[in-house]
Design a protein around this motif. Structure first.
Motif, PDB file in Angstrom:
ATOM      1  N   VAL A  82       0.835  -1.202   0.000  1.00 36.06           N
ATOM      2  CA  VAL A  82       0.000   0.000   0.000  1.00 36.06           C
ATOM      3  C   VAL A  82       0.872   1.255   0.000  1.00 36.06           C
ATOM      4  O   VAL A  82       0.601   2.210  -0.723  1.00 36.06           O
ATOM      5  CB  VAL A  82      -0.977  -0.003   1.204  1.00 36.06           C
ATOM      6  N   GLU A  83       1.934   1.239   0.810  1.00 31.03           N
ATOM      7  CA  GLU A  83       2.801   2.409   0.927  1.00 31.03           C
ATOM      8  C   GLU A  83       3.843   2.499  -0.184  1.00 31.03           C
ATOM      9  O   GLU A  83       4.073   3.568  -0.741  1.00 31.03           O
ATOM     10  CB  GLU A  83       3.514   2.396   2.284  1.00 31.03           C
ATOM     11  N   VAL A  84       4.490   1.380  -0.505  1.00 31.95           N
ATOM     12  CA  VAL A  84       5.604   1.383  -1.458  1.00 31.95           C
ATOM     13  C   VAL A  84       5.154   0.954  -2.849  1.00 31.95           C
ATOM     14  O   VAL A  84       5.594   1.495  -3.849  1.00 31.95           O
ATOM     15  CB  VAL A  84       6.744   0.461  -0.952  1.00 31.95           C
ATOM     16  N   GLY A  85       4.273  -0.026  -2.896  1.00 29.88           N
ATOM     17  CA  GLY A  85       3.800  -0.551  -4.164  1.00 29.88           C
ATOM     18  C   GLY A  85       4.023  -2.051  -4.249  1.00 29.88           C
ATOM     19  O   GLY A  85       4.491  -2.682  -3.304  1.00 29.88           O
ATOM     20  N   VAL A  86       3.676  -2.609  -5.382  1.00 30.05           N
ATOM     21  CA  VAL A  86       3.747  -4.051  -5.615  1.00 30.05           C
ATOM     22  C   VAL A  86       4.967  -4.350  -6.486  1.00 30.05           C
ATOM     23  O   VAL A  86       5.202  -3.674  -7.493  1.00 30.05           O
ATOM     24  CB  VAL A  86       2.455  -4.554  -6.300  1.00 30.05           C
ATOM     25  N   CYS A  87       5.705  -5.361  -6.094  1.00 31.55           N
ATOM     26  CA  CYS A  87       6.895  -5.769  -6.846  1.00 31.55           C
ATOM     27  C   CYS A  87       6.489  -6.227  -8.247  1.00 31.55           C
ATOM     28  O   CYS A  87       5.491  -6.934  -8.424  1.00 31.55           O
ATOM     29  CB  CYS A  87       7.615  -6.895  -6.103  1.00 31.55           C
ATOM     30  N   VAL A  88       7.268  -5.843  -9.225  1.00 33.99           N
ATOM     31  CA  VAL A  88       6.971  -6.214 -10.605  1.00 33.99           C
ATOM     32  C   VAL A  88       6.904  -7.733 -10.769  1.00 33.99           C
ATOM     33  O   VAL A  88       6.126  -8.245 -11.580  1.00 33.99           O
ATOM     34  CB  VAL A  88       7.969  -5.567 -11.588  1.00 33.99           C
ATOM     35  N   SER A  89       7.675  -8.470  -9.973  1.00 35.82           N
ATOM     36  CA  SER A  89       7.631  -9.936 -10.093  1.00 35.82           C
ATOM     37  C   SER A  89       6.276 -10.491  -9.652  1.00 35.82           C
ATOM     38  O   SER A  89       5.809 -11.489 -10.198  1.00 35.82           O
ATOM     39  CB  SER A  89       8.763 -10.577  -9.295  1.00 35.82           C
ATOM     40  N   HIS A  90       5.632  -9.838  -8.696  1.00 28.24           N
ATOM     41  CA  HIS A  90       4.301 -10.283  -8.266  1.00 28.24           C
ATOM     42  C   HIS A  90       3.243  -9.943  -9.317  1.00 28.24           C
ATOM     43  O   HIS A  90       2.314 -10.713  -9.545  1.00 28.24           O
ATOM     44  CB  HIS A  90       3.945  -9.675  -6.912  1.00 28.24           C
ATOM     45  N   ILE A  91       3.406  -8.787  -9.937  1.00 27.01           N
ATOM     46  CA  ILE A  91       2.494  -8.410 -11.031  1.00 27.01           C
ATOM     47  C   ILE A  91       2.660  -9.399 -12.180  1.00 27.01           C
ATOM     48  O   ILE A  91       1.682  -9.868 -12.761  1.00 27.01           O
ATOM     49  CB  ILE A  91       2.755  -6.963 -11.487  1.00 27.01           C
ATOM     50  N   GLN A  92       3.908  -9.735 -12.476  1.00 27.30           N
ATOM     51  CA  GLN A  92       4.208 -10.676 -13.555  1.00 27.30           C
ATOM     52  C   GLN A  92       3.593 -12.043 -13.282  1.00 27.30           C
ATOM     53  O   GLN A  92       2.990 -12.652 -14.163  1.00 27.30           O
ATOM     54  CB  GLN A  92       5.729 -10.784 -13.716  1.00 27.30           C
ATOM     55  N   ALA A  93       3.708 -12.526 -12.041  1.00 26.44           N
ATOM     56  CA  ALA A  93       3.151 -13.833 -11.689  1.00 26.44           C
ATOM     57  C   ALA A  93       1.625 -13.830 -11.832  1.00 26.44           C
ATOM     58  O   ALA A  93       1.043 -14.790 -12.351  1.00 26.44           O
ATOM     59  CB  ALA A  93       3.548 -14.211 -10.267  1.00 26.44           C
ATOM     60  N   LYS A  94       0.987 -12.762 -11.400  1.00 25.39           N
ATOM     61  CA  LYS A  94      -0.479 -12.682 -11.488  1.00 25.39           C
ATOM     62  C   LYS A  94      -0.936 -12.568 -12.948  1.00 25.39           C
ATOM     63  O   LYS A  94      -1.914 -13.179 -13.341  1.00 25.39           O
ATOM     64  CB  LYS A  94      -1.009 -11.500 -10.680  1.00 25.39           C
ATOM     65  N   ALA A  95      -0.192 -11.802 -13.745  1.00 19.21           N
ATOM     66  CA  ALA A  95      -0.574 -11.591 -15.144  1.00 19.21           C
ATOM     67  C   ALA A  95      -0.279 -12.813 -16.010  1.00 19.21           C
ATOM     68  O   ALA A  95      -0.918 -13.017 -17.042  1.00 19.21           O
ATOM     69  CB  ALA A  95       0.152 -10.370 -15.708  1.00 19.21           C
ATOM     70  N   GLY A  96       0.718 -13.602 -15.605  1.00 16.97           N
ATOM     71  CA  GLY A  96       1.086 -14.766 -16.400  1.00 16.97           C
ATOM     72  C   GLY A  96       1.785 -14.406 -17.698  1.00 16.97           C
ATOM     73  O   GLY A  96       1.702 -15.134 -18.685  1.00 16.97           O
ATOM     74  N   LEU A  97       2.468 -13.279 -17.674  1.00 18.01           N
ATOM     75  CA  LEU A  97       3.182 -12.802 -18.861  1.00 18.01           C
ATOM     76  C   LEU A  97       4.681 -12.803 -18.577  1.00 18.01           C
ATOM     77  O   LEU A  97       5.113 -12.884 -17.429  1.00 18.01           O
ATOM     78  CB  LEU A  97       2.734 -11.380 -19.204  1.00 18.01           C
ATOM     79  N   ALA A  98       5.464 -12.670 -19.617  1.00 14.70           N
ATOM     80  CA  ALA A  98       6.911 -12.583 -19.468  1.00 14.70           C
ATOM     81  C   ALA A  98       7.273 -11.332 -18.674  1.00 14.70           C
ATOM     82  O   ALA A  98       6.595 -10.297 -18.767  1.00 14.70           O
ATOM     83  CB  ALA A  98       7.584 -12.533 -20.835  1.00 14.70           C
ATOM     84  N   TYR A 154       4.893  -2.882 -19.985  1.00 19.21           N
ATOM     85  CA  TYR A 154       3.548  -2.380 -19.693  1.00 19.21           C
ATOM     86  C   TYR A 154       3.576  -1.386 -18.537  1.00 19.21           C
ATOM     87  O   TYR A 154       2.942  -0.329 -18.584  1.00 19.21           O
ATOM     88  CB  TYR A 154       2.606  -3.529 -19.351  1.00 19.21           C
ATOM     89  N   MET A 155       4.326  -1.720 -17.477  1.00 20.35           N
ATOM     90  CA  MET A 155       4.387  -0.832 -16.320  1.00 20.35           C
ATOM     91  C   MET A 155       5.123   0.465 -16.673  1.00 20.35           C
ATOM     92  O   MET A 155       4.735   1.536 -16.207  1.00 20.35           O
ATOM     93  CB  MET A 155       5.042  -1.539 -15.136  1.00 20.35           C
ATOM     94  N   ALA A 156       6.132   0.375 -17.514  1.00 26.56           N
ATOM     95  CA  ALA A 156       6.841   1.578 -17.957  1.00 26.56           C
ATOM     96  C   ALA A 156       5.901   2.496 -18.739  1.00 26.56           C
ATOM     97  O   ALA A 156       5.952   3.723 -18.594  1.00 26.56           O
ATOM     98  CB  ALA A 156       8.057   1.202 -18.799  1.00 26.56           C
ATOM     99  N   GLU A 157       5.040   1.902 -19.534  1.00 28.09           N
ATOM    100  CA  GLU A 157       4.065   2.703 -20.291  1.00 28.09           C
ATOM    101  C   GLU A 157       3.089   3.396 -19.338  1.00 28.09           C
ATOM    102  O   GLU A 157       2.758   4.574 -19.515  1.00 28.09           O
ATOM    103  CB  GLU A 157       3.317   1.813 -21.285  1.00 28.09           C
ATOM    104  N   LEU A 158       2.619   2.686 -18.330  1.00 29.52           N
ATOM    105  CA  LEU A 158       1.724   3.295 -17.333  1.00 29.52           C
ATOM    106  C   LEU A 158       2.456   4.398 -16.572  1.00 29.52           C
ATOM    107  O   LEU A 158       1.855   5.433 -16.248  1.00 29.52           O
ATOM    108  CB  LEU A 158       1.195   2.230 -16.370  1.00 29.52           C
ATOM    109  N   GLN A 159       3.741   4.197 -16.309  1.00 28.82           N
ATOM    110  CA  GLN A 159       4.522   5.214 -15.611  1.00 28.82           C
ATOM    111  C   GLN A 159       4.704   6.456 -16.489  1.00 28.82           C
ATOM    112  O   GLN A 159       4.540   7.587 -16.019  1.00 28.82           O
ATOM    113  CB  GLN A 159       5.875   4.650 -15.202  1.00 28.82           C
ATOM    114  N   ARG A 160       5.023   6.269 -17.759  1.00 25.53           N
ATOM    115  CA  ARG A 160       5.176   7.413 -18.671  1.00 25.53           C
ATOM    116  C   ARG A 160       3.876   8.200 -18.790  1.00 25.53           C
ATOM    117  O   ARG A 160       3.904   9.417 -18.973  1.00 25.53           O
ATOM    118  CB  ARG A 160       5.637   6.954 -20.055  1.00 25.53           C
ATOM    119  N   ALA A 161       2.760   7.504 -18.667  1.00 27.15           N
ATOM    120  CA  ALA A 161       1.453   8.156 -18.750  1.00 27.15           C
ATOM    121  C   ALA A 161       1.076   8.842 -17.430  1.00 27.15           C
ATOM    122  O   ALA A 161       0.044   9.500 -17.354  1.00 27.15           O
ATOM    123  CB  ALA A 161       0.381   7.128 -19.135  1.00 27.15           C
TER     124      ALA A 161
END
Length: 110
Positions: A48-64, A71-78
């Motif tokens: 909640v305070e720091v955020g979610v590790c990209v590896s956890h997002i990757q595991a949930k999404a099932g993507l490389a 994808y996260m870099a694109e959301l960050q640029r936006a």
């Protein structure tokens, strides 16, 4: 000649482009309630305070990992998420203030 008042806000256009991908939209949705979507016992930092590790997002999404990072870099640029490094891992958290600004701009535009 185009009316400047009708020209779309470039930040709003970038955010809408980032959200046009269903998986990026889903990831942003997961980050709205990180404690619900990501197991807290696996976190090395407060999701909640720091955020979610990209590896956890990757595991949930099932993507490389590279795809999720792009994808996260694109959301960050936006301006929709912020990245924080914790050791060698990158954590992502929604930028709620920026999201609220973009929603307000969308309301004024449409």
């Amino acid at each position: 000649m185009a009316d400047d008042a009708l020209s779309p806000d470039p930040d709003l256009v970038r955010a809408l482009q980032a959200l046009s991908n269903p998986m990026r939209l889903q990831m942003l949705s997961w980050l709205r309630e990180p404690e619900r979507h990501f197991p807290p016992e696996q976190a090395i930092a407060d999701p909640v305070e720091v955020g979610v590790c990209v590896s956890h997002i990757q595991a949930k999404a099932g993507l490389a990992q590279s795809t999720v990072s792009a994808y996260m870099a694109e959301l960050q640029r936006a301006g929709l998420v912020r990245a924080t490094r914790v050791g060698k891992w990158t954590h992502y958290k929604r930028d709620e203030q920026r999201i609220a600004q973009l929603v307000a701009a969308l309301g004024r535009t449409l």
